[in-house]
Enzyme design. Structure first.
Site, PDB file in Angstrom:
ATOM      1  N   ASP A   1      23.799   7.069  56.528  1.00 10.60           N
ATOM      2  CA  ASP A   1      24.203   5.827  57.008  1.00 10.60           C
ATOM      3  C   ASP A   1      22.980   4.837  57.077  1.00 10.60           C
ATOM      4  OD1 ASP A   1      26.538   7.067  57.965  1.00 10.60           O
ATOM      5  OD2 ASP A   1      25.657   7.998  59.712  1.00 10.60           O
TER       6      ASP A   1
ATOM      7  N   LYS B   1      23.637   3.409  51.747  1.00 10.42           N
ATOM      8  CA  LYS B   1      23.609   3.755  50.496  1.00 10.42           C
ATOM      9  C   LYS B   1      24.891   3.015  49.671  1.00 10.42           C
ATOM     10  CE  LYS B   1      24.023   7.848  51.713  1.00 10.42           C
ATOM     11  NZ  LYS B   1      23.723   7.634  53.232  1.00 10.42           N
TER      12      LYS B   1
ATOM     13  N   GLY C   1      30.556   8.592  54.885  1.00  9.45           N
ATOM     14  CA  GLY C   1      31.405   7.379  55.056  1.00  9.45           C
ATOM     15  C   GLY C   1      30.206   6.039  54.623  1.00  9.45           C
ATOM     16  N   HIS C   2      30.744   5.676  53.481  1.00 10.60           N
ATOM     17  CA  HIS C   2      30.022   4.351  52.871  1.00 10.60           C
ATOM     18  C   HIS C   2      30.856   3.164  53.067  1.00 10.60           C
ATOM     19  CE1 HIS C   2      27.651   7.408  50.238  1.00 10.60           C
ATOM     20  NE2 HIS C   2      27.787   7.694  51.391  1.00 10.60           N
TER      21      HIS C   2
ATOM     22  N   GLN D   1      24.753  11.348  52.452  1.00 10.14           N
ATOM     23  CA  GLN D   1      23.960  11.881  53.644  1.00 10.14           C
ATOM     24  C   GLN D   1      22.507  11.500  53.648  1.00 10.14           C
ATOM     25  OE1 GLN D   1      26.418  14.538  52.199  1.00 10.14           O
ATOM     26  NE2 GLN D   1      27.631  13.584  53.538  1.00 10.14           N
TER      27      GLN D   1
END
Ligand code: GDP
Ligand code: IMO
Ligand code: MG
Length: 438
Positions: free
Chosen positions: A17, A20, A44-45, A226
């Protein structure tokens, strides 16, 4: 002289988080390919484009540009049902022209992996990892045990049936031993058979695609999920994920030689966060951590869980830089710290009465590590519209210089807000022209 390739790996340098997705999307201007190289929909991007927020879980962050080939590589574990859902959400948001490819060697996340993730987590009690419960660990376990199902196997109905039958027989023994309901082969087989025709056109040998693109001088971004401290090998084991987010993992996870990765960009949050359990030496809980959580919107993109908050930990990022070979770093979410009187940076730890600059392998030592801090003064002026390093308040510059010094890698970019135009280039990341250059 050896050939220069036009590639950058984008790697989370903490516990995920770090932004990225935002940076991959920012750097994807005029590039040819974005390759997600590990993990699955545990990621989760979150990307903001013209005030509209998009959330990607398995899909690479180049999906918004129809000229970019987006690759989901062999190192990923992919849940095809979740992937189709992700695509349908994007479609509703107006994203329906894209190029997306799935490696024929990538492993499939099956419904029993998700159930096992839940069962194993619940059975660990207070020692649970706090996984995203997307079935990631059990899917990688099946890959290592050589019983996983790859996309190429899924295309061969007879083979798929055979492996699935066997796996369900064995998983049902596990479910029974935990007092859980058994699962039905027919139900899962029919569910997967139904979606085969929706994804088969995307399944190809992506290793060849990426190799040829790089050989042809195209610009390629490798997008990690990650962060290095969640790496199965180099992270804070066992409170990690089941893949390696380091740039050193890319050759195996994508199927290209080592020398094709030119630069490695570490994405570094200006403070620390962690979701899930495990040691966190610089964590703190008071009004300041609440302030950071609120301003930074530090809630999990995938699970919605509040993220734990801590001061910047240079030991962690130095560790990530070493095992991942960062050539450059991007500092993200710097704007979140605006308004704080004092900022702290951990430069070493005291463990068993001894000072160390390194992240220990022992979970006990890491849990007991007492950070040694340097303290810096904060700044009050809003920086979210600043366009250059020079425009930053003096104390923000000092904070960044301290990070650079203690991490030992040059800062090439700053991010001061979620939008693309809230990014400041200090050094150019790509230097040659790619195929899509206008
Ligand atoms: P990722 O998993 O590394 O892609 O990061 P996430 O998307 O899970 O979390 C980063 C969050 O911070 C997202 O909500 C982004 O929109 C947001 N973000 C990214 N960069 C910045 C920044 O520089 N400032 C602020 N305020 N938000 C940012
Ligand atoms: P992005 O790509 C933050 C964490 C989980 C848990 C541990 C193992 O958005 O940075 P898993 O479901 O992978 O078995 O969970 O890893 N985790 C993440 N934390 N960002 C992520 O991805 C994460 N993906 C997994 O919270 O602690
Ligand atoms: Mg995330």
């Amino acid at each position: 002289m050896s050939k220069k390739y036009n590639s950058i790996s984008i790697v989370g340098s903490q516990w995920g988080d770090e932004g990225k997705g935002k940076i991959t999307n920012y750097l994807s201007k005029n590039i040819d390919m974005v390759v997600r190289y590990q993990g699955g929909n545990n990621a989760g991007h979150s990307i903001v484009i013209k005030e509209k927020r998009y959330t990607l879980h398995s899909i690479p962050s180049g999906i918004f540009d129809p000229n970019i080939r987006n690759i989901m590589s062999n190192g990923m574990v992919i849940n095809p049902i979740a992937l189709l859902k992700e695509l349908s959400i994007l479609k509703k948001q107006g994203i329906d022209k894209y190029q997306l490819f799935i490696s024929d060697r990538a492993h499939i996340v099956m419904p029993y992996h998700i159930l096992l993730d839940e069962i194993y987590e619940n059975s660990k009690g207070k020692d649970k990892i706090g996984t995203t419960k997307k079935g990631i660990g059990p899917a990688y376990t099946d890959k290592s045990s050589r019983i996983g199902i790859r996309f190429v196997d899924f295309l061969d109905d007879e083979l798929f049936k055979k492996i699935l039958k066997n796996n369900i027989k064995n998983k049902n023994k596990i479910f029974k031993s935990y007092g859980e309901m058994e699962i039905s082969f027919n139900k899962i087989y029919n569910q997967y058979k139904k979606i085969r025709n929706e994804i088969e056109h995307m399944i190809v040998d992506t290793s060849i695609m990426v190799y040829e693109a790089l050989e042809n001088g195209e610009k390629v971004l490798f997008e990690g999920a990650q962060g290095v401290l969640l790496c199965l090998d180099h992270g804070t084991f066992p409170f990690v994920t089941s893949s390696s987010p380091t740039s050193s993992s890319i050759p195996v996870n994508v199927g290209i030689p080592i020398h094709m990765i030119n630069k490695s960009l570490g994405i570094v949050k200006a403070y620390s966060t962690r979701v899930g359990t495990g040691g966190f030496p610089t964590e703190f809980n008071n009004k300041i951590s609440d302030f950071i959580r609120n301003v930074g919107n530090e809630y999990g993109t995938t699970t919605g869980r509040p993220r734990r908050v801590g001061w910047f930990d240079a030991c962690l990022v130095r560790h990530a830089a070493r095992v991942s070979g960062f050539t450059d770093i991007t500092i993200t979410l710097l704007d979140v710290l605006t308004g704080l009187d004092t900022l702290k940076i951990a430069t070493s730890y005291i463990i068993n009465n001894k000072e160390t600059k390194y992240v220990p392998a022992s979970r006990k030592d890491f849990n007991e590590a007492k950070p040694v801090y340097v303290e810096l003064k904060g700044w009050k002026k809003d920086i979210s519209n600043v366009k250059s390093f020079d425009e930053l308040p003096l104390n923000a510059k000092k904070y960044l210089k301290a990070i650079e010094k203690h991490v030992g890698v040059k800062i090439s970019q700053l991010s001061v807000g979620p939008e693309k135009n809230q990014t400041i280039d200090i050094n150019e990341m790509f230097n040659n022209k790619g195929k899509n250059d206008k």
